[in-house]
Design a protein around this motif. Structure first.
Motif, mmCIF file in Angstrom:
data_model
loop_
_atom_site.group_PDB
_atom_site.id
_atom_site.type_symbol
_atom_site.label_atom_id
_atom_site.label_comp_id
_atom_site.label_asym_id
_atom_site.label_seq_id
_atom_site.Cartn_x
_atom_site.Cartn_y
_atom_site.Cartn_z
ATOM 1 N N PRO A 1 37.511 -10.960 5.926
ATOM 2 C CA PRO A 1 37.589 -10.215 7.194
ATOM 3 C C PRO A 1 36.278 -9.528 7.561
ATOM 4 O O PRO A 1 35.893 -9.503 8.743
ATOM 5 C CB PRO A 1 38.707 -9.192 6.925
ATOM 6 C CG PRO A 1 39.558 -9.827 5.881
ATOM 7 C CD PRO A 1 38.586 -10.555 4.999
ATOM 8 N N ARG A 2 35.581 -8.960 6.562
ATOM 9 C CA ARG A 2 34.303 -8.312 6.847
ATOM 10 C C ARG A 2 33.259 -9.336 7.297
ATOM 11 O O ARG A 2 32.497 -9.092 8.242
ATOM 12 C CB ARG A 2 33.804 -7.564 5.606
ATOM 13 C CG ARG A 2 34.543 -6.259 5.349
ATOM 14 C CD ARG A 2 33.973 -5.546 4.131
ATOM 15 N NE ARG A 2 34.591 -4.254 3.948
ATOM 16 C CZ ARG A 2 34.209 -3.135 4.553
ATOM 17 N NH1 ARG A 2 33.195 -3.166 5.390
ATOM 18 N NH2 ARG A 2 34.823 -1.994 4.321
ATOM 19 N N ARG A 3 33.213 -10.476 6.622
ATOM 20 C CA ARG A 3 32.259 -11.518 7.014
ATOM 21 C C ARG A 3 32.546 -11.999 8.433
ATOM 22 O O ARG A 3 31.626 -12.222 9.228
ATOM 23 C CB ARG A 3 32.321 -12.699 6.048
ATOM 24 C CG ARG A 3 31.813 -12.429 4.656
ATOM 25 C CD ARG A 3 31.737 -13.725 3.863
ATOM 26 N NE ARG A 3 30.644 -14.536 4.353
ATOM 27 C CZ ARG A 3 29.434 -14.576 3.777
ATOM 28 N NH1 ARG A 3 29.177 -13.846 2.700
ATOM 29 N NH2 ARG A 3 28.486 -15.342 4.281
ATOM 30 N N ALA A 4 33.830 -12.182 8.747
ATOM 31 C CA ALA A 4 34.200 -12.708 10.058
ATOM 32 C C ALA A 4 33.734 -11.780 11.171
ATOM 33 O O ALA A 4 33.258 -12.241 12.227
ATOM 34 C CB ALA A 4 35.706 -12.919 10.132
ATOM 35 N N LEU A 5 33.874 -10.472 10.975
ATOM 36 C CA LEU A 5 33.427 -9.519 11.986
ATOM 37 C C LEU A 5 31.916 -9.615 12.207
ATOM 38 O O LEU A 5 31.440 -9.600 13.347
ATOM 39 C CB LEU A 5 33.804 -8.098 11.568
ATOM 40 C CG LEU A 5 35.265 -7.708 11.740
ATOM 41 C CD1 LEU A 5 35.509 -6.332 11.136
ATOM 42 C CD2 LEU A 5 35.636 -7.690 13.215
ATOM 43 N N ALA A 6 31.188 -9.683 11.098
ATOM 44 C CA ALA A 6 29.728 -9.761 11.211
ATOM 45 C C ALA A 6 29.298 -11.065 11.878
ATOM 46 O O ALA A 6 28.430 -11.064 12.766
ATOM 47 C CB ALA A 6 29.091 -9.633 9.831
ATOM 48 N N VAL A 7 29.905 -12.183 11.474
ATOM 49 C CA VAL A 7 29.537 -13.473 12.050
ATOM 50 C C VAL A 7 29.882 -13.517 13.537
ATOM 51 O O VAL A 7 29.118 -14.047 14.346
ATOM 52 C CB VAL A 7 30.225 -14.621 11.285
ATOM 53 C CG1 VAL A 7 30.062 -15.940 12.038
ATOM 54 C CG2 VAL A 7 29.638 -14.756 9.889
ATOM 55 N N THR A 8 31.019 -12.944 13.910
ATOM 56 C CA THR A 8 31.399 -12.908 15.325
ATOM 57 C C THR A 8 30.370 -12.147 16.151
ATOM 58 O O THR A 8 29.979 -12.581 17.247
ATOM 59 C CB THR A 8 32.787 -12.265 15.485
ATOM 60 O OG1 THR A 8 33.763 -13.078 14.827
ATOM 61 C CG2 THR A 8 33.153 -12.134 16.955
ATOM 62 N N ARG A 9 29.908 -11.000 15.630
ATOM 63 C CA ARG A 9 28.886 -10.219 16.359
ATOM 64 C C ARG A 9 27.582 -11.005 16.457
ATOM 65 O O ARG A 9 26.944 -11.034 17.522
ATOM 66 C CB ARG A 9 28.642 -8.884 15.638
ATOM 67 C CG ARG A 9 27.547 -8.031 16.273
ATOM 68 C CD ARG A 9 27.942 -7.581 17.676
ATOM 69 N NE ARG A 9 26.865 -6.865 18.353
ATOM 70 C CZ ARG A 9 25.943 -7.443 19.112
ATOM 71 N NH1 ARG A 9 25.960 -8.760 19.285
ATOM 72 N NH2 ARG A 9 24.999 -6.718 19.705
ATOM 73 N N LEU A 10 27.182 -11.649 15.376
ATOM 74 C CA LEU A 10 25.945 -12.426 15.378
ATOM 75 C C LEU A 10 26.066 -13.648 16.282
ATOM 76 O O LEU A 10 25.113 -14.013 16.983
ATOM 77 C CB LEU A 10 25.596 -12.859 13.954
ATOM 78 C CG LEU A 10 25.200 -11.730 12.996
ATOM 79 C CD1 LEU A 10 25.203 -12.242 11.559
ATOM 80 C CD2 LEU A 10 23.832 -11.161 13.360
ATOM 81 N N ARG A 11 27.224 -14.282 16.281
ATOM 82 C CA ARG A 11 27.429 -15.456 17.139
ATOM 83 C C ARG A 11 27.326 -15.061 18.616
ATOM 84 O O ARG A 11 26.775 -15.804 19.433
ATOM 85 C CB ARG A 11 28.770 -16.100 16.857
ATOM 86 C CG ARG A 11 28.995 -17.402 17.646
ATOM 87 C CD ARG A 11 30.347 -18.015 17.346
ATOM 88 N NE ARG A 11 30.432 -18.420 15.956
ATOM 89 C CZ ARG A 11 31.279 -17.895 15.072
ATOM 90 N NH1 ARG A 11 32.100 -16.920 15.442
ATOM 91 N NH2 ARG A 11 31.299 -18.320 13.822
ATOM 92 N N GLY A 12 27.859 -13.879 18.948
ATOM 93 C CA GLY A 12 27.736 -13.414 20.323
ATOM 94 C C GLY A 12 26.287 -13.242 20.727
ATOM 95 O O GLY A 12 25.895 -13.590 21.847
ATOM 96 N N ALA A 13 25.486 -12.720 19.800
ATOM 97 C CA ALA A 13 24.060 -12.555 20.080
ATOM 98 C C ALA A 13 23.372 -13.908 20.193
ATOM 99 O O ALA A 13 22.481 -14.097 21.036
ATOM 100 C CB ALA A 13 23.412 -11.714 18.985
ATOM 101 N N ARG A 14 23.785 -14.859 19.373
ATOM 102 C CA ARG A 14 23.192 -16.202 19.460
ATOM 103 C C ARG A 14 23.578 -16.883 20.770
ATOM 104 O O ARG A 14 22.739 -17.516 21.426
ATOM 105 C CB ARG A 14 23.639 -17.045 18.264
ATOM 106 C CG ARG A 14 22.939 -18.392 18.171
ATOM 107 C CD ARG A 14 23.299 -19.132 16.906
ATOM 108 N NE ARG A 14 24.717 -19.479 16.876
ATOM 109 C CZ ARG A 14 25.311 -20.071 15.824
ATOM 110 N NH1 ARG A 14 24.605 -20.335 14.728
ATOM 111 N NH2 ARG A 14 26.595 -20.368 15.859
ATOM 112 N N ASP A 15 24.847 -16.760 21.158
ATOM 113 C CA ASP A 15 25.297 -17.359 22.415
ATOM 114 C C ASP A 15 24.580 -16.742 23.616
ATOM 115 O O ASP A 15 24.392 -17.412 24.649
ATOM 116 C CB ASP A 15 26.809 -17.185 22.569
ATOM 117 C CG ASP A 15 27.600 -17.994 21.557
ATOM 118 O OD1 ASP A 15 27.015 -18.913 20.938
ATOM 119 O OD2 ASP A 15 28.795 -17.707 21.376
ATOM 120 N N ALA A 16 24.194 -15.469 23.478
ATOM 121 C CA ALA A 16 23.490 -14.782 24.568
ATOM 122 C C ALA A 16 21.994 -15.076 24.568
ATOM 123 O O ALA A 16 21.262 -14.568 25.420
ATOM 124 C CB ALA A 16 23.725 -13.275 24.458
ATOM 125 N N GLY A 17 21.538 -15.898 23.611
ATOM 126 C CA GLY A 17 20.135 -16.266 23.551
ATOM 127 C C GLY A 17 19.250 -15.303 22.801
ATOM 128 O O GLY A 17 18.025 -15.444 22.814
#
Length: 205
Positions: free
Chosen positions: A135-151
């Motif tokens: 669960p902790r990894r998923a939260l971090a990856v989700t935040r990072l993925r959002g930043a990646r999707d935003a360029g």
């Protein structure tokens, strides 16, 4: 109503299962914080909680799994990861909060014991993975993925590796305490890592 099969109170009949479970978790949590994971056995916890040892065997696959449930029932941790639009600030804030948790009220030694015991207790390892690590990894990856999707983060960056680099470094200092876990360490981790993953900063690959 489901009732606890083996533990009763004189003159009052058997205790409801929920009441027995609550008493067991409270007893195990207190023992864990008093004397550490090594003191947690089904026999000792059952005696302290006034419960049947066989009930504990039925509800938990190992003393380590019981201790894990007791600890996280007591701490009631809330998983959260801010998304303010400022990736650097969000990462620093999250890492500082994590380090603050590990260094307050003896939480760090308990987490370290769980990690160590999980190496030889597959039931504890499964609980730790499913209810804490993933669960902790998923939260971090989700935040990072959002930043990646935003360029903001380069598309070729392995986000799981970024999690390992940041949070793994904190666990490293927790388990191998040659150097202290401090808020400044969180700042340094993020400051050192971001130039290598952000899309708008120079990167020598």
């Amino acid at each position: 109503m489901t009732t606890e099969p083996a533990t009763s109170r004189p003159g009052r009949g058997r205790r409801p299962a929920a009441e027995v479970r609550s008493a067991v978790l409270a007893a195990a949590g207190a023992m864990l914080l008093e004397d550490g994971l090594r003191c947690i056995t089904f026999e000792k916890v059952a005696a302290r909680a006034g419960a049947s040892k066989m009930t504990l065997y039925k509800w938990w696959p190992s003393p380590g799994a019981l201790a894990f449930d007791a600890y996280f029932a007591a701490t009631k941790q809330t998983f959260a990861f801010d998304d303010t639009g400022d990736l650097e600030a969000d990462l620093v804030r999250q890492l500082r909060a994590f380090i603050g948790f590990l260094t307050s009220r003896g939480h760090g030694p308990v987490i370290a014991e769980f990690v160590g015991a999980a190496q030889s207790d597959p039931d504890l390892a499964a609980a730790l993975t499913e209810r804490y690590t993933l669960p902790r990894r998923a939260l971090a990856v989700t935040r990072l993925r959002g930043a990646r999707d935003a360029g903001r983060i380069r598309p070729d960056v392995d986000l799981e590796s970024v999690v390992d680099q940041l949070w793994g470094a904190c666990y490293h200092r927790l388990l191998l305490p040659a150097l202290p876990l401090t808020p400044d360490f969180a700042d340094a981790l993020v400051h050192n890592l971001l130039p290598g993953i952000l899309a708008d900063r120079p990167y020598d690959g």
